[in-house]
Design a protein around this motif. Structure first.
Motif, mmCIF file in Angstrom:
data_model
loop_
_atom_site.group_PDB
_atom_site.id
_atom_site.type_symbol
_atom_site.label_atom_id
_atom_site.label_comp_id
_atom_site.label_asym_id
_atom_site.label_seq_id
_atom_site.Cartn_x
_atom_site.Cartn_y
_atom_site.Cartn_z
ATOM 1 N N GLY A 143 0.860 -1.133 0.043
ATOM 2 C CA GLY A 143 0.003 0.073 0.041
ATOM 3 C C GLY A 143 0.756 1.068 -0.061
ATOM 4 O O GLY A 143 2.114 1.240 0.181
ATOM 5 N N GLY A 167 -7.917 -2.193 -2.599
ATOM 6 C CA GLY A 167 -8.060 -1.150 -3.182
ATOM 7 C C GLY A 167 -8.743 0.025 -2.254
ATOM 8 O O GLY A 167 -9.181 1.084 -2.593
ATOM 9 N N LYS A 168 -9.052 -0.433 -1.008
ATOM 10 C CA LYS A 168 -9.667 0.320 -0.126
ATOM 11 C C LYS A 168 -8.778 1.553 0.245
ATOM 12 O O LYS A 168 -7.757 1.639 0.401
ATOM 13 C CB LYS A 168 -9.998 -0.369 1.271
ATOM 14 C CG LYS A 168 -10.619 0.475 2.132
ATOM 15 C CD LYS A 168 -11.019 -0.506 3.540
ATOM 16 C CE LYS A 168 -11.707 0.354 4.474
ATOM 17 N NZ LYS A 168 -11.954 -0.365 5.979
ATOM 18 N N LYS A 169 -9.315 2.716 0.542
ATOM 19 C CA LYS A 169 -8.769 4.151 0.835
ATOM 20 C C LYS A 169 -9.445 4.520 2.103
ATOM 21 O O LYS A 169 -10.601 4.555 2.414
ATOM 22 C CB LYS A 169 -8.897 5.030 -0.157
ATOM 23 C CG LYS A 169 -8.302 4.724 -1.770
ATOM 24 C CD LYS A 169 -8.761 5.897 -2.687
ATOM 25 C CE LYS A 169 -7.862 5.697 -3.962
ATOM 26 N NZ LYS A 169 -6.669 5.765 -3.937
ATOM 27 N N THR A 210 -3.790 3.780 0.926
ATOM 28 C CA THR A 210 -4.462 3.089 0.051
ATOM 29 C C THR A 210 -3.948 1.693 0.300
ATOM 30 O O THR A 210 -2.793 1.500 0.134
ATOM 31 C CB THR A 210 -4.287 3.547 -1.334
ATOM 32 O OG1 THR A 210 -4.681 4.987 -1.442
ATOM 33 C CG2 THR A 210 -4.765 2.573 -2.487
#
Length: 435
Positions: free
Chosen positions: A352, A369-371, A364
């Motif tokens: 990340g 793909g989570k922010k 990120t």
């Protein structure tokens, strides 16, 4: 265990700083003498005003009589504890717990060594000293004295950098691979401090990589958590030079300069019209007199001189690549020509990345793909000034240096990195860092 905090206003603005609840438990104030009642001394004085029950400034040494008298009045310092020269402080037996050294860069070594010899704890403004030899001399003196020496690397106390370090340590972005870090000085700040101001010449102060960027070198070292092995740096003074003076410009902005109205560095515009950074003038108490007083200062002081006709030598752009043990790399950029201030950081990990600008960051994850977003509005130095002071007061109160993040032992490596960077820049070579 979750720490409990109490809010308090900082610098008469809406920002709030959170301090450990245990700070409130100090039953007897730690006393201090401030050497240097300029801008940084003023900040530490604000802290004393906010928390008089925990911290009391009882002495001051300052050659500027106006600042000396105002500081003494603000903090109710007795006349016998007001000194013009720092040497006079140490002609008396120790009469406080600590000494805060916020004098000009080249006047750090003498007061620090004298304070340690006299048995004081020390809060030392960065840079520690103008040379590697003197830095090591102070380090040895601190070890011999057994006293606490904290360095004002206040960014270690800023929530933004603490959060960054916590994320890296937790493995939130996998294994740390590389860092990009930028210090945008901002063009007016550069002209004020490093072209016209007290730090304009490295020979009379310290190189800008120490005077300004020792914070940044220290933070990169702190984030990586490993010693720096080598540095390769480039940079120089590109714009603020005699040959770049516009046609029709004059020695001073007040001398009838034909391009003053359109010059982004106009002293008349910055100091008189916009009233920015006027703290350097020791303005009279009567606000109605400020305008005329500022104009007079622009006619007589360096702050009114043309930025292209100064005796400055500090680089206005500076880049450095750093290699740390374990293979982590970092790139650092110090830039004068920006319209904004506030450090920018990019952290690259195996799983990340993090992007931040001192007030917020985005984390990120490569895996999903989570922010996630983190944000906090803080003041000068990201709110680190008062947190540093609180930790220093608690450390002196308990005679426990482990309460500090920025001890001399922990902070000195940033200076060794800076000296290596200057050698690299001057000789165009990769320079090893000898810790």
């Amino acid at each position: 265990m979750t720490a409990h905090f109490k809010e308090f206003p900082y610098d008469d603005k809406t920002t709030h700083i959170l301090l450990p609840e245990r700070f409130e438990s100090i039953e007897k104030p730690v006393t201090a003498i401030v050497i240097g009642a300029g801008r940084r001394g003023y900040v530490y004085g604000q802290f004393a005003s906010q928390y008089a029950q925990q911290f009391d400034i009882i002495g001051v040494a300052e050659p500027n009589l106006i600042r000396n008298q105002r500081y003494a009045t603000t903090h109710n310092i007795q006349p016998e504890n007001c000194f013009q020269q720092w040497e006079d402080v140490f002609k008396r037996p120790r009469f406080a717990d600590a000494v805060i050294i916020s004098s000009p860069d080249r006047l750090h070594v003498g007061p620090c060594l004298a304070a340690l010899k006299a048995g004081y704890h020390v809060l030392l403004e960065k840079p520690i000293a103008p040379s590697e030899e003197e830095c090591r001399q102070i380090l040895q003196a601190s070890r011999n004295s057994g006293k606490i020496v904290a360095v004002c690397h206040v960014l270690r106390y800023a929530p933004y950098f603490r959060k960054l370090r916590s994320l890296i340590r937790s493995g939130a972005i996998g294994e740390l691979i590389s860092i990009q870090h930028m210090e945008p000085i901002e063009h007016v700040h550069m002209a004020h401090s490093y072209v016209r101001g007290n730090w304009k010449n490295s020979a009379t102060t310290t190189p800008i990589v120490l005077a300004k960027a020792s914070h940044d070198l220290d933070i990169m070292r702190w984030l990586v958590g490993q010693p720096c092995k080598s540095v390769h740096a480039f940079g120089g003074l590109r714009w603020f030079r005699q040959e770049n003076a516009p046609e029709g410009s004059t020695a001073r902005c007040t001398d009838g300069c034909k391009v003053e109205a359109e010059c982004p560095y106009s002293a008349i515009k910055i100091y008189h019209q916009q009233r920015e950074r006027t703290y350097v003038f020791d303005l009279p108490e009567d606000k109605e007199a400020h305008g005329d007083y500022i104009l007079q200062q622009l006619k007589t002081s360096d702050y009114g001189r043309c930025v292209y006709r100064m005796d400055n030598d500090q680089p206005d752009h500076y880049v450095a690549n750093l290699l740390f043990e374990g293979g982590v790399t970092a790139s650092f950029s110090l830039q004068a020509f920006t319209s904004y201030e506030g450090r920018r950081t990019r952290i690259m990990g195996s799983h990340g990345d993090i992007q931040g600008d001192m007030t917020e960051m985005i984390i990120t994850s490569f895996q999903n793909g989570k922010k996630e977003q983190w944000a906090e509005t803080t003041d000068l130095h990201g709110g680190g000034d008062f947190r540093l002071m609180a930790d220093f007061v608690m450390a002196v109160h308990a005679n426990d240096p482990t309460m500090l993040t920025s001890t001399l032992e922990a902070s000195i490596e940033s200076h060794l990195m800076g000296f290596a960077a200057e050698k690299s820049r001057a000789e165009n070579i990769v320079v090893p860092v000898e810790c």
